[in-house]
Design an enzyme around this catalytic site. Sequence first.
Site, PDB file in Angstrom:
ATOM      1  N   ASP A 255       0.869  -1.164   0.000  1.00 37.60           N
ATOM      2  CA  ASP A 255       0.000   0.000   0.000  1.00 37.60           C
ATOM      3  C   ASP A 255       0.918   1.230   0.000  1.00 37.60           C
ATOM      4  OD1 ASP A 255      -2.110   1.706  -0.024  1.00 37.60           O
ATOM      5  OD2 ASP A 255      -3.187   0.783   1.640  1.00 37.60           O
TER       6      ASP A 255
HETATM    7  C1  BGC Z   1      -5.033   3.257  -0.172  1.00 40.53           C
HETATM    8  C2  BGC Z   1      -5.140   2.220  -1.278  1.00 40.53           C
HETATM    9  C3  BGC Z   1      -4.969   2.868  -2.611  1.00 40.53           C
HETATM   10  C4  BGC Z   1      -3.645   3.599  -2.647  1.00 40.53           C
HETATM   11  C5  BGC Z   1      -3.352   4.279  -3.974  1.00 40.53           C
HETATM   12  C6  BGC Z   1      -3.775   4.077  -0.314  1.00 40.53           C
HETATM   13  O1  BGC Z   1      -3.771   5.130   0.599  1.00 40.53           O
HETATM   14  O2  BGC Z   1      -5.075   2.623   1.088  1.00 40.53           O
HETATM   15  O3  BGC Z   1      -6.383   1.568  -1.202  1.00 40.53           O
HETATM   16  O4  BGC Z   1      -5.058   1.909  -3.631  1.00 40.53           O
HETATM   17  O5  BGC Z   1      -3.644   4.575  -1.623  1.00 40.53           O
HETATM   18  O6  BGC Z   1      -4.183   5.352  -4.193  1.00 40.53           O
END
Ligand code: BGC
Length: 708
Positions: A255
């Site tokens: 993540d």
């Molecule tokens: C979120 C993810 C997301 C990623 C990219 C993160 O903060 O938890 O779900 O895919 O950002 O935007």
Amino acid sequence: MLDAMKANRSEKAFDREKIHAGNIGRSVDHAAVKVEVERLLVNMNLQQKIHEIRGWQAAPIDGLYYAGGDEALNIPAYRMVDGPRGARTGMATAFPVAIARGATFDVELERRVGLAAGLEVAAKNGNVILAPTINLLRHPGWGRAQETYSEDTFHMGAMGVSFVSGAQNHVLTSPKHFALNNIEMTRFEMSANIDERSLHEVYLPHFKRCVVEGAAASVMSAYNKINGVYCGEHPVLLNDILRDDWGFKGFVESDWFLGTRSTADAINAGMDIEMPVGYRFDDDKITQALAAGELTEKTITRNAGRALYQKVAFDLANRQKPDPSVVECSEHIELAREVAEKSFVLLKNEAVLPLSVSQTIAVIGDLADVPNLGDRGSSMVTSSQVTTPLEGLRAFGNEFGNEFENEFENKEAIHYFASDADLDGIGEFDVAVVVVGLTYKEEGEFIPSQQQESDGSDLARGGDRAHLRLPESQEKLIHKVASKAKKIVVLLEGGSAIEVSSWVNKIDALMMVWYPGREGGHAIARVLFGTVSPSGKLPVSFPRSLSQLMDWDITALDITHDLFHGYRYLDKKAEQPEFSFGFGLSYTEFTLQGLQVERAEDRFFLSVSVKNTGDKVGAAVPQLYVSYRNSSVERPVKELKGFGRVELGPGETVDLEIELSDEELCYYDPDRRWVLEACTYDFRVGQVSDNLPFESAWRFDGEDWLPE
Ligand code: BGC
């Protein structure tokens, strides 16, 4: 006579062939891919391999997050885009949020949403969609509840794998966040503490289904810890379970930003790609780790190989970009409306709905007149046009050219009152439709941006809800309208359970419309006026009050997870919620008849006849739950193990076939793994989790199955 003799139409609750059609991940020639990946790796130096295991930069480039790729070697980059309710870049079709789609209990529809979202991502030059979110709704106060499908493991798996298979006709998917990410405010530090049985039985099966059955090409790890170890460097999770047990062949990406916490530990544990940029996986840190002997080049080669694997498997180097005209095309717009219509859950209706066009209607509340698509976190989607409930009601006659058209030319038939308007006149109208609910300010992914009052073009706050009630001003509005209106219909917007007990007795009808996507207003009009019967069912229990649920502290850094949450928890405590899991009314009635159960090989085939006994077209959702008698371990009172959605004309009967494998009946024992226990299994079928009148009991004696 002949008609009467005709066998009923028969449908499968989950038709594997249909759901998985065209999923590229399921038809990969693994032996050939392996050879090609090895050939590529042989020609790569260490620097080139390191390049494959990290993103390019913190901010997206033309809306895409890039990782790896080498033009000289003809290796394409991954180009990743969120997410769970459509493509988050530029304009795109904003579908109803995932929890709304969960409420459709319609796996084939979810496959179509996956197909459409995947196609739009591909048309925007993306090749990975960062979806679906399949974290269990352990508590309905979770800020990102709207991004996920359900509080139930089985339901989550069925919906998630349908999205994966649809989207993987066009792009790679990335089920997320692996795993146990179910609180927002402390997501970067929280430790989800859990025993092995609960982990395998409750929190992982839906991930397993997406990986094993759906051949999901990648998995995104979670920010949080499990039993004190960050998911992004958790060898048991990323290696032993995901790869050794489930045979996962794709890559794990972190993540964003805080998803990777170390260099050597993360790489060794099986974090294949750091996103969005190589901070822990930068050249210096990797060189140091190699020099210190904490990391070997062999492991980097292994991870680079995993990163390359799906590029070859999905033939990304040669994939054609679809024409951009597919983005927000009429087919996708229609689909967004169809999904919204099927997702609304009618929770109460005392002879007021459907409305008639001869009635005069007061539409009340600020939310009636603003686009409300959900949170403004990473799953935010911007559409070129969004129809609000008020616009949808006003456009009803004209848009759909039906016999009501003329009457709707008189716009005064629908009159709008903002929340702070003088409401004295509403008693003159036949019906008051009040739109209340939540917005990105009350819930969602927590983005502590300075601009917390986002205008919709920027990410903004959200977070967990400490309580489940509406904002006070909205509860007051309901009371005020209820005291003046002849009839009051409440439409609730939001991404999870909302506490309604202080006002639900004051109103005539209540419908949960979630965050209904770009076509929400049209869908609302069509359901309110009865063009379509409501058919959604709750994928999350609505408690009477917070006190019915387990403790919920949105600042908690250690949270114990176990077998019980949602309806499993309420059952255990013998608590009756306000609205149960699986509940939802319709404008027509259905009866179930004649549960039949047959056994073949390692599974049961249950068949139930569903009859529409009312006078309107509608859809029923028969649900199969299993209870365990004389089990040697503690089991939930019941667990969902099958469901299907069937559309029926008046008087029509359909036989629904639900498959139930022995695997679904096992419990997990840390030493013996999956155990099919010798005991009695009650298969219970009904149209809502707390009313299951059709039962069939089967006993397993350790070798054979016998009906009881
Ligand atoms: C979120 C993810 C997301 C990623 C990219 C993160 O903060 O938890 O779900 O895919 O950002 O935007």
